[in-house]
Every structure is written in structure tokens, then in C-alpha cells.
Design a protein around this motif. Structure first.
Motif, PDB file in Angstrom:
ATOM      1  N   THR A   5       1.182   3.737   3.785  1.00 38.83           N
ATOM      2  CA  THR A   5       2.142   3.709   4.886  1.00 38.83           C
ATOM      3  C   THR A   5       3.491   4.272   4.468  1.00 38.83           C
ATOM      4  OG1 THR A   5       2.684   1.434   4.263  1.00 38.83           O
ATOM      5  CG2 THR A   5       1.091   1.713   6.029  1.00 38.83           C
ATOM      6  N   PRO A  61       0.821  -1.213   0.000  1.00 33.54           N
ATOM      7  CA  PRO A  61       0.000   0.000   0.000  1.00 33.54           C
ATOM      8  C   PRO A  61       0.853   1.261   0.000  1.00 33.54           C
ATOM      9  CG  PRO A  61       0.213  -0.849   2.224  1.00 33.54           C
ATOM     10  CD  PRO A  61       0.989  -1.782   1.343  1.00 33.54           C
ATOM     11  N   GLU A 103      -6.677   4.824   7.248  1.00 39.85           N
ATOM     12  CA  GLU A 103      -5.980   5.491   8.343  1.00 39.85           C
ATOM     13  C   GLU A 103      -5.077   6.615   7.833  1.00 39.85           C
ATOM     14  OE1 GLU A 103      -4.401   2.612  11.132  1.00 39.85           O
ATOM     15  OE2 GLU A 103      -2.888   4.073  11.756  1.00 39.85           O
ATOM     16  N   LYS A 137      -5.325  10.640   8.526  1.00 39.32           N
ATOM     17  CA  LYS A 137      -4.202  11.330   9.157  1.00 39.32           C
ATOM     18  C   LYS A 137      -3.777  12.549   8.325  1.00 39.32           C
ATOM     19  CE  LYS A 137      -0.200   9.691  11.765  1.00 39.32           C
ATOM     20  NZ  LYS A 137       0.725   8.542  11.868  1.00 39.32           N
ATOM     21  N   GLU A 160     -21.793  -1.528  11.383  1.00 37.42           N
ATOM     22  CA  GLU A 160     -22.437  -1.090  12.631  1.00 37.42           C
ATOM     23  C   GLU A 160     -21.392  -0.621  13.638  1.00 37.42           C
ATOM     24  OE1 GLU A 160     -26.176  -4.204  12.195  1.00 37.42           O
ATOM     25  OE2 GLU A 160     -24.883  -4.319  13.974  1.00 37.42           O
ATOM     26  N   ASP A 161     -20.316  -1.411  13.792  1.00 38.78           N
ATOM     27  CA  ASP A 161     -19.305  -1.061  14.799  1.00 38.78           C
ATOM     28  C   ASP A 161     -18.650   0.289  14.498  1.00 38.78           C
ATOM     29  OD1 ASP A 161     -19.862  -3.281  16.262  1.00 38.78           O
ATOM     30  OD2 ASP A 161     -18.120  -4.439  15.625  1.00 38.78           O
ATOM     31  N   TYR A 162     -18.376   0.537  13.223  1.00 35.00           N
ATOM     32  CA  TYR A 162     -17.740   1.817  12.877  1.00 35.00           C
ATOM     33  C   TYR A 162     -18.722   2.991  12.949  1.00 35.00           C
ATOM     34  CZ  TYR A 162     -13.322  -0.117  11.030  1.00 35.00           C
ATOM     35  OH  TYR A 162     -12.102  -0.713  10.878  1.00 35.00           O
ATOM     36  N   GLN A 184     -22.067   3.310  14.211  1.00 36.86           N
ATOM     37  CA  GLN A 184     -23.018   3.592  15.275  1.00 36.86           C
ATOM     38  C   GLN A 184     -22.627   4.831  16.105  1.00 36.86           C
ATOM     39  OE1 GLN A 184     -23.871  -0.132  17.213  1.00 36.86           O
ATOM     40  NE2 GLN A 184     -25.894  -0.138  16.279  1.00 36.86           N
ATOM     41  N   ALA A 207     -11.446   6.564  10.277  1.00 38.15           N
ATOM     42  CA  ALA A 207     -10.647   5.514   9.623  1.00 38.15           C
ATOM     43  C   ALA A 207     -11.390   4.188   9.740  1.00 38.15           C
ATOM     44  CB  ALA A 207      -9.274   5.411  10.281  1.00 38.15           C
ATOM     45  N   CYS A 208     -11.648   3.540   8.629  1.00 38.25           N
ATOM     46  CA  CYS A 208     -12.390   2.266   8.595  1.00 38.25           C
ATOM     47  C   CYS A 208     -11.533   1.224   7.896  1.00 38.25           C
ATOM     48  CB  CYS A 208     -13.718   2.442   7.859  1.00 38.25           C
ATOM     49  SG  CYS A 208     -14.794   3.698   8.561  1.00 38.25           S
ATOM     50  N   GLN A 209     -10.423   0.883   8.538  1.00 31.57           N
ATOM     51  CA  GLN A 209      -9.406   0.044   7.910  1.00 31.57           C
ATOM     52  C   GLN A 209      -9.921  -1.354   7.556  1.00 31.57           C
ATOM     53  OE1 GLN A 209      -6.637   1.943   7.399  1.00 31.57           O
ATOM     54  NE2 GLN A 209      -6.050   0.283   6.023  1.00 31.57           N
ATOM     55  N   VAL A 210     -10.820  -1.884   8.392  1.00 25.06           N
ATOM     56  CA  VAL A 210     -11.339  -3.234   8.131  1.00 25.06           C
ATOM     57  C   VAL A 210     -12.131  -3.286   6.814  1.00 25.06           C
ATOM     58  CG1 VAL A 210     -12.933  -5.018   9.001  1.00 25.06           C
ATOM     59  CG2 VAL A 210     -11.288  -3.954  10.553  1.00 25.06           C
ATOM     60  N   ALA A 241     -10.095  -4.647   3.819  1.00 24.59           N
ATOM     61  CA  ALA A 241      -9.957  -6.110   3.739  1.00 24.59           C
ATOM     62  C   ALA A 241     -11.269  -6.766   3.321  1.00 24.59           C
ATOM     63  CB  ALA A 241      -9.488  -6.657   5.086  1.00 24.59           C
ATOM     64  N   LEU A 242     -12.390  -6.265   3.858  1.00 27.42           N
ATOM     65  CA  LEU A 242     -13.693  -6.830   3.496  1.00 27.42           C
ATOM     66  C   LEU A 242     -13.937  -6.672   1.995  1.00 27.42           C
ATOM     67  CD1 LEU A 242     -15.784  -5.444   6.496  1.00 27.42           C
ATOM     68  CD2 LEU A 242     -15.214  -7.848   6.099  1.00 27.42           C
ATOM     69  N   ALA A 300     -19.339  -4.962  10.870  1.00 29.16           N
ATOM     70  CA  ALA A 300     -18.265  -3.961  10.839  1.00 29.16           C
ATOM     71  C   ALA A 300     -18.837  -2.572  10.560  1.00 29.16           C
ATOM     72  CB  ALA A 300     -17.221  -4.335   9.780  1.00 29.16           C
TER      73      ALA A 300
END
Lengths: 276, 276
Positions: free
Chosen positions: A46, A43, A121, A125, A169-171, A173, A146-149, A152-153, A167
């Protein structure tokens, strides 16, 4: 009018930019395209800005050698740190990034002036979206997340699985639980349009999703028209060529998820940018 | 007996190897450690074997310059493609990888000779675990499964969220739905021990989870004893030093998830391997 039959070059660090190519292809049926994914060096997120600029210059010079009439930087990191340098280096060929169109669409869509940007991320930044939005709407309230997951999904092709729903929902909510929740969500990573259905279902139809793929395609169409670079209807049959710096097989396989259609790995040419 | 007070060097492409360091620290209370994460150049998994070997040689030479008495390659990709080259280059300093200990533990644990290996896409493709298992147990039935989303979940610190539970189900259900399901699951990626609780809950207690961090620590303890390299109880207070090739701040922040405890970013030294 004969039109300009030269192809449009599209560059990304990998395969996420294929969501932008997909939008371009849908919007510009007369145009030819050359897509380059620097998959061996991803990537970019980084890496230092100097390194990203150097890589992006190498990559876009390969596109120039394919006689492109315009270059689209379908990569958030490269758009954020290298757009000015690329514009200078490639002149007079116009260069368009994904951040400015995404910011413009976010500003056009919001009623409450509360905009959230979902990104990687490194994009969060660097705050390039927040800056671009504030240049257009100084009193906008911008939240970056930042929704890094999600990356991958999307790469796994899990557009709308149970894991993706959870994921999302977790990010999101916490973002929408607050009193002054945003009314506009900018998908600030080229991977995220793949997950748009799951995201829209969670946030509801009252929230506008802004996809920088669509809005970049609109900006490209506008620029082509403005600079009189459009191809004509008789420019020949549609051709899309792909270049990748690593495994054409993997590019074709994973790339199909982002492109939304099969990619023949025979159409993908392996190229070594260090040698180019 | 005075013991050998020199530190043990641990090398990984990034921060996942900190699960191995954590196991080493727990098992070897007398030893000192130097950890190097080549975070600027990760992931190794998408790079050619020649490149990975060259990077791993640079990295381990830095560890040698810190006067280490042993080198642990806490990286699956580097273990798979560079272990022999490193063993030759660093001799007489012993070099231990993560794949052989993981395979050995899997073979020791299985009753049915049916072993599944969860790993990254590149480790699955290289089939190093399957080969190592077959060298030890020729009639073993080995299923490899790439679980790429687990890497992102672990890096996000989502050890046991709803998204993690759903991802575990999506990956593992097909594996355990079949008649001859495995009885042993090798966690063939240094990131995956972070998700061990969620994985064990899904598969049930009848399935043995083999964590290559634990088994590598056991192999290191054995080799130290065999070569008479153990530190003595009076070797001084425990010291762990960290080197990273990019952002010490990010190393300390994300690394804490894998290490299972806070890392002070003052203890992380930024190093440029190209210059080393």
C-alpha cells in the motif's frame, strides 16, 4: 575448487518470503543464508514506489553489511518497483527478484498461452507479472486476479481448512467457468504456496501451478553457477540467520508456517533499519 | 437553542472506523462529520504504542484544524494505547474511544457473566477489552479470541459468503463447544460488524452480539447532550467530509463496504499528515 562460503541474503517486507527461503534451502544444501523481514513496516503493497525503494535500499544495505554474495528480493512489491534501483545500488553483488522467474516458469508451462496470475491487490494493479510475461510471450493472454483473502488465510496457518476451500472456489470458479480458461496458474504472491494443495485440488491436475518460490530458487542456482559463486560441500554446517524489524517472537511463530519448519526465536535478531 | 453546528471528528487508522461513522450518522441526523483514515500508515496494530500515539496525535490535530467539537477514536489500537494522551492533548475538546463503550455494552448484556471478545491479534494481546470489562464487572469471565481472517473477509466485502461461514465456524466452534460458553459476544474490531449476520446465524439468537459501533454512537450522543454540544435541527444539510492519507479511490471503493453506502471519491481529500 574452494567455493564461495559467503551467505546468500534474502529480503522480504515480512514473512511470506520464507517460502522462497524454504525453496532455496531445499535446492542449495551447501549454501548459508541471511533472511531479513521488514515486519515493522509491512505491508509494502500500500506504499508509494518511492517509499518502497527507500525501504528496500535500507534493508539490502543491512544484508550487504553481513557480507552476502547475492541478494534475493523475495517480495513481489519490492521486485516490481525496486529491482533496477537495487541492482545499481548493490553492484557488483547480483540481485534477483521473484517476478521474472515466475513469469518465465509460467511461459514455459503454458500450452494454450492462457496464463492466470493470482496475486495481491497491489501486484495486480502494478501489472508487473503481466508485463514480464508479455515480454517473453507477446501473444500470451494474461488474466490477473487479486486474492487478498489468501494472504490472511496463509498467515493464519489455514493451509487447507473449509474456509480456505470456500475462498479458493469463490475466487477461481469465475476464472475456470469461461470457455478459454487458463491452463497455467502463477502464484504471484509469496504467501500463496502455503495454499497450493487446496488450489490444485480445486483446479484439477490438468492445470499447472507455478510457484515463484521454486522458480526463483532455480534462477538463483543458475546465477550462482554462472558467476562461479557456489559454496563448496566443505563450506561448513548449514547456518540460517534471521533478522526482523519487529517482534522476533511473532516472526518465529508465524514464520514457521511459511518456512515449513520451526524457527527458533533465539535465531531471530531484532534490528532497527532507521538506525542502521 | 441555537445548538453547536461544528462537526464531529472521527479518526481511524483506515476504513474500518466507517462502521462507527455509519452508526453515528444513523443516530445523530442533525450532526456534521469529518472522517480521517490514516490509510498510508495502516495497520496500527503491529506498531509500537509510542508510534501509534505519535500518529494519532498528528491525525487528531488535523481534525482540530477542521474545528471539530468532539473527536471519536474509531480505532481499537489507538483507543487502547493513545486515548489518555489524546484526551490531554485535545482538551477541552472531548475524546471518546471505542473500547470503553464496547465493554460497557458487553457487561450490560451478559446474564452469565461470560463474555467473549473477538478482535485482532494486537487488540487481544493488549487485552484492553478484558481490562475494561473487569473494571466494570470484576468477576466477569472474559475470553478473547483473535480472528485475523475476519479482517480480510470484511475488506474483500465478503459479508456472508461460504468462506465467511466456514471461517466463522472454524473460529467460534471451540468457544461454544465448551460447557460454560459465553452468552455475549463483543465485536472488538471495527471491521467485524460487516460480518454480523454470518456470526449471529452461527451462534444463534440466544447469544447477544455487541457491536462497538452502535455503543460508541450511543456514548457520543450521551456526551453531546451532557456537554450541551448538540447541533440543532436547523444546522444545515448533512455534510460528511473524508480525509485519507493514501489513494482516495481505494478509500471510496473499500470504504463503501464499511460505510454501508457509496462514497463519492470526489468527497475524499488526500492529505499528508507528516506535512500537516
Amino acid at each position: 575448487m574452494a567455493g564461495d562460503p559467503r551467505p546468500i541474503g534474502v529480503f522480504d517486507s515480512g514473512m511470506g518470503g520464507l517460502t522462497v527461503l524454504r525453496a532455496l534451502v531445499a535446492r542449495l544444501p551447501e549454501e548459508q543464508f541471511v533472511y531479513l523481514g521488514d515486519t515493522a513496516r509491512l505491508p509494502y503493497g500500500t506504499k508509494s514506489p518511492d517509499t518502497v525503494r527507500a525501504y528496500a535500499l535500507q534493508a539490502t544495505h543491512l544484508l550487504l553489511s553481513e557480507d552476502v554474495k547475492m541478494v534475493v528480493i523475495a517480495c513481489n512489491t519490492a521486485s516490481a518497483v525496486a529491482l533496477d534501483a537495487l541492482g545499481e545500488a548493490l553492484a557488483p553483488v547480483p540481485v534477483i527478484g521473484v517476478i521474472e522467474p515466475g513469469a518465465r516458469a509460467g511461459v514455459a508451462a503454458t500450452r494454450s498461452k492462457r496464463i492466470a496470475v493470482l496475486a495481491t491487490e497491489s501486484t495486480v494493479k502494478g501489472a508487473a507479472y503481466a508485463q514480464a510475461i508479455h515480454r517473453l510471450m507477446a501473444d500470451a493472454h494474461v488474466e490477473q486476479m487479486a486474492c487478498q483473502v489468501f494472504v490472511a488465510l496463509a498467515e493464519e496457518g489455514w493451509a487447507d481448512t473449509r474456509a480456505t476451500t470456500a475462498a479458493v472456489e469463490d475466487y477461481l470458479q469465475p476464472l475456470f467457468a469461461q470457455a478459454d480458461a487458463p491452463d497455467t496458474l502463477v502464484l504471484g504472491c509469496t504467501h500463496f504456496p502455503v495454499l497450493a494443495t487446496a488450489i490444485q485440488r480445486h483446479v484439477g491436475d490438468a492445470i499447472t501451478l507455478v510457484d515463484s518460490a521454486e522458480t526463483t530458487a532455480a534462477a538463483v542456482a543458475e546465477t550462482l553457477a554462472g558467476l562461479d559463486l557456489k559454496a563448496s560441500a566443505d563450506s561448513g554446517t548449514r547456518a540460517i540467520r534471521f533478522f526482523a524489524t519487529d517482534s522476533p517472537e511473532r516472526f518465529a511463530r508465524i514464520g514457521a508456517i511459511f518456512f515449513g519448519g520451526a524457527i527458533d526465536d533465539e535465531a531471530v535478531t531484532l534490528v532497527d533499519l532507521k538506525m542502521a
